[in-house]
Design an enzyme around this catalytic site. Structure first.
Site, mmCIF file in Angstrom:
data_model
loop_
_atom_site.group_PDB
_atom_site.id
_atom_site.type_symbol
_atom_site.label_atom_id
_atom_site.label_comp_id
_atom_site.label_asym_id
_atom_site.label_seq_id
_atom_site.Cartn_x
_atom_site.Cartn_y
_atom_site.Cartn_z
ATOM 1 N N THR A 25 -1.724 5.660 2.247
ATOM 2 C CA THR A 25 -2.968 4.881 2.253
ATOM 3 C C THR A 25 -3.055 4.042 3.515
ATOM 4 O O THR A 25 -2.076 3.427 3.931
ATOM 5 C CB THR A 25 -3.037 3.971 1.010
ATOM 6 O OG1 THR A 25 -2.920 4.770 -0.163
ATOM 7 C CG2 THR A 25 -4.342 3.200 0.959
ATOM 8 N N LEU A 42 0.867 -1.181 0.000
ATOM 9 C CA LEU A 42 0.000 0.000 0.000
ATOM 10 C C LEU A 42 0.902 1.228 0.000
ATOM 11 O O LEU A 42 1.990 1.208 0.587
ATOM 12 C CB LEU A 42 -0.896 0.033 1.243
ATOM 13 C CG LEU A 42 -1.966 -1.048 1.398
ATOM 14 C CD1 LEU A 42 -2.671 -0.883 2.748
ATOM 15 C CD2 LEU A 42 -2.973 -1.001 0.265
ATOM 16 N N ASP A 43 0.443 2.297 -0.645
ATOM 17 C CA ASP A 43 1.180 3.557 -0.569
ATOM 18 C C ASP A 43 1.309 3.978 0.886
ATOM 19 O O ASP A 43 0.455 3.662 1.731
ATOM 20 C CB ASP A 43 0.447 4.665 -1.332
ATOM 21 C CG ASP A 43 0.403 4.428 -2.823
ATOM 22 O OD1 ASP A 43 1.173 3.578 -3.313
ATOM 23 O OD2 ASP A 43 -0.407 5.089 -3.495
ATOM 24 N N ARG A 44 2.358 4.718 1.176
ATOM 25 C CA ARG A 44 2.579 5.190 2.540
ATOM 26 C C ARG A 44 1.384 5.984 3.060
ATOM 27 O O ARG A 44 1.008 5.890 4.220
ATOM 28 C CB ARG A 44 3.849 6.037 2.578
ATOM 29 C CG ARG A 44 4.237 6.521 3.965
ATOM 30 C CD ARG A 44 5.565 7.251 3.919
ATOM 31 N NE ARG A 44 5.975 7.699 5.240
ATOM 32 C CZ ARG A 44 7.120 8.321 5.503
ATOM 33 N NH1 ARG A 44 7.962 8.562 4.503
ATOM 34 N NH2 ARG A 44 7.422 8.691 6.725
ATOM 35 N N ARG A 54 -5.243 6.469 -7.782
ATOM 36 C CA ARG A 54 -4.981 7.907 -7.790
ATOM 37 C C ARG A 54 -4.852 8.445 -9.215
ATOM 38 O O ARG A 54 -5.391 9.511 -9.538
ATOM 39 C CB ARG A 54 -3.714 8.190 -6.983
ATOM 40 C CG ARG A 54 -3.839 7.787 -5.516
ATOM 41 C CD ARG A 54 -2.500 7.707 -4.815
ATOM 42 N NE ARG A 54 -1.836 9.003 -4.754
ATOM 43 C CZ ARG A 54 -0.631 9.172 -4.212
ATOM 44 N NH1 ARG A 54 0.022 8.141 -3.687
ATOM 45 N NH2 ARG A 54 -0.079 10.372 -4.181
#
Length: 309
Positions: free
Chosen positions: A135, A131-133, A234
């Site tokens: 998120t 996961l993105d930081r 995104r």
């Protein structure tokens, strides 16, 4: 090194990262690009998968001694232990907080996986996905190599259901909007590495946005992710003119002001649900992560603003 049956099926880069713990990720990928890592005496790409019995040549690299390594903060390890949503003998799913990276690197000393390993040194823990930081939400971690291979096979087959909750700063074209646009990563824009829609060189990516509620031009959505490209939600949201609230990377300046007016201080993107099988003969499992309090408060303010219009 000879690849064991337990390690078979791993990508070369993940195999090296596990064997060379403490070595910066950038160095591992540089070794691969330069051809210093060989499999059965041949050059390999990071995504190539290993087979049992393969011979992997790893050049000598300098690794920090354990005494020189920065210890994982005990508070981070304890906090993540309290956020486990599901666990069995093969894997666990935790509710990753926003602002915490899934792994160390690029100026981040420690991430989720390092903290979990510090708390459970007896286990072989590996990230199943990322996961993105920015998120929050459901993140799977395998406790065995066999579980990692099985879950990766499900991901490749599209058998893992991923549902996200997001606030978009714009409308959808209808109650449901499919976005099928190929994505290419590491495209430079003003010196920053970006993911962009690129029909010529991009990889297939499919995202389905489902309207949950609308608030004066903003749209609360559930997002079904059918592929797992970097920054997929995104970039696809920005491509339809409705970027994710709080997205400073792909949103425009006016969108940032709109998010700040709601008191939003992070990306409004939350991995709300994962559906998968823990093993082949097991019934499907659905794990859900509640919307964080900070995002719930933003939704309340959005509703109040919408009623005031």
């Amino acid at each position: 090194m000879r690849v064991s049956a337990e390690a078979a099926g791993q990508r070369v880069d993940n195999f090296l990262l596990a064997e060379l713990r403490g070595v910066p990720r950038a160095l591992v990928y540089r070794l691969l690009r330069r051809g210093e890592v060989r499999v059965n005496k041949g050059r390999v790409k990071p995504q190539q998968r290993l087979q049992a019995g393969d011979d992997v040549r790893i050049p000598p690299v300098r690794t920090p001694t354990r005494d020189a390594e920065r210890p994982v903060p005990a508070g981070l390890t304890a906090a993540l232990a309290e956020r486990i949503l599901y666990e069995d003998s093969r894997l666990l799913v935790l509710d990753k907080p926003a602002g915490v990276a899934v792994h160390g690197g690029s100026g981040v000393a420690h991430g989720v996986i390092e903290a979990l390993r510090a708390g459970r040194p007896e286990l072989t823990l590996e990230l199943v996905h990322r996961l993105d930081r920015e998120t929050s939400g459901c993140l799977m971690v395998a406790k065995r190599r066999s579980a990692l291979r099985f879950l990766h096979a499900q991901l490749r087959a599209g058998a893992v259901a991923k549902r996200y909750r997001a606030l978009l700063l714009g409308p959808l074209a209808g109650p449901l909007q499919r976005v099928d646009l190929p994505l290419a990563k590491n495209q430079l824009q003003g010196g920053e590495r970006m993911v962009r829609v690129d029909a010529a060189t991009g990889k297939p990516a499919l995202t389905v946005f489902r309207r949950v509620a609308a608030y004066g031009g903003m749209t609360l959505v559930d997002v079904d992710l059918h592929t797992g490209r970097t920054h997929q939600i995104r970039v696809h949201a920005a491509a339809i003119g409705a970027p994710v609230a709080g997205d400073d990377k792909y949103g425009r300046p006016e969108h940032r002001a709109q998010a700040r007016a709601l008191g939003l201080e992070r990306l409004f993107l939350h991995a709300a649900e994962l559906g998968f099988r823990a093993r082949e003969d097991a019934a499907p499992i659905t794990v859900t992560a509640p919307l964080p309090e900070a995002l719930a408060a933003v939704m309340q303010r959005a509703e109040e603003q919408s009623r005031a219009l």
